[in-house]
Scaffold this active site. Structure first.
Site, PDB file in Angstrom:
ATOM      1  N   CYS A 143      37.398  37.597  46.507  1.00 47.17           N
ATOM      2  CA  CYS A 143      38.351  37.474  45.338  1.00 47.17           C
ATOM      3  C   CYS A 143      37.822  37.911  44.342  1.00 47.17           C
ATOM      4  O   CYS A 143      36.438  37.144  43.949  1.00 47.17           O
ATOM      5  CB  CYS A 143      38.893  35.901  45.278  1.00 47.17           C
ATOM      6  SG  CYS A 143      39.423  35.491  43.866  1.00 47.17           S
ATOM      7  N   CYS A 170      37.084  35.187  41.568  1.00 43.86           N
ATOM      8  CA  CYS A 170      36.397  34.078  41.896  1.00 43.86           C
ATOM      9  C   CYS A 170      34.852  34.607  41.830  1.00 43.86           C
ATOM     10  O   CYS A 170      33.913  33.795  41.449  1.00 43.86           O
ATOM     11  CB  CYS A 170      36.463  33.778  43.435  1.00 43.86           C
ATOM     12  SG  CYS A 170      38.208  33.236  43.956  1.00 43.86           S
TER      13      CYS A 170
END
Length: 103
Positions: free
Chosen positions: A28, A31
């Site tokens: 991600c 992230c």
């Protein structure tokens, strides 16, 4: 910083504990952008706040229990109860505010 598993997540839910939990995945992008912010927070908040991460791919049960639908999701717990939540990249100031509100 604690990297939680299904078995160790109970540390974040103990009575008397304020915990900031970052639900993330290695693939991600947002992230990855949030990771250094979480690491910096972990160094700054001191031992009275538990800062941890939950990899949603490796620990799906905990992510499911908290209804994590998008990542990154950051949840602040106090005494095992969710007090604050934010989804997506978030500033350090916002995360600190969430911790302060939950204390």
């Amino acid at each position: 910083m604690q990297h939680f598993t299904e078995e160790t997540f109970s540390q974040a839910e103990k009575s008397g504990v304020t915990a900031l939990i970052d639900f993330y995945a290695d693939w991600c992008g947002p992230c990855k952008m949030l990771a250094p912010v979480i690491e910096e927070l972990d160094r700054e908040v001191g031992p009275d706040i538990l800062v941890g991460k939950v990899n949603v791919d490796e620990v799906p049960g905990v992510a499911s229990r908290f209804g994590v639908m998008s990542i990154p999701t950051v949840v602040v717990l106090k005494d095992g109860e969710e007090k604050q939540r934010t989804v997506g990249f978030t500033s350090k100031a916002k995360l600190l505010s969430m911790i302060e509100t939950a204390k």
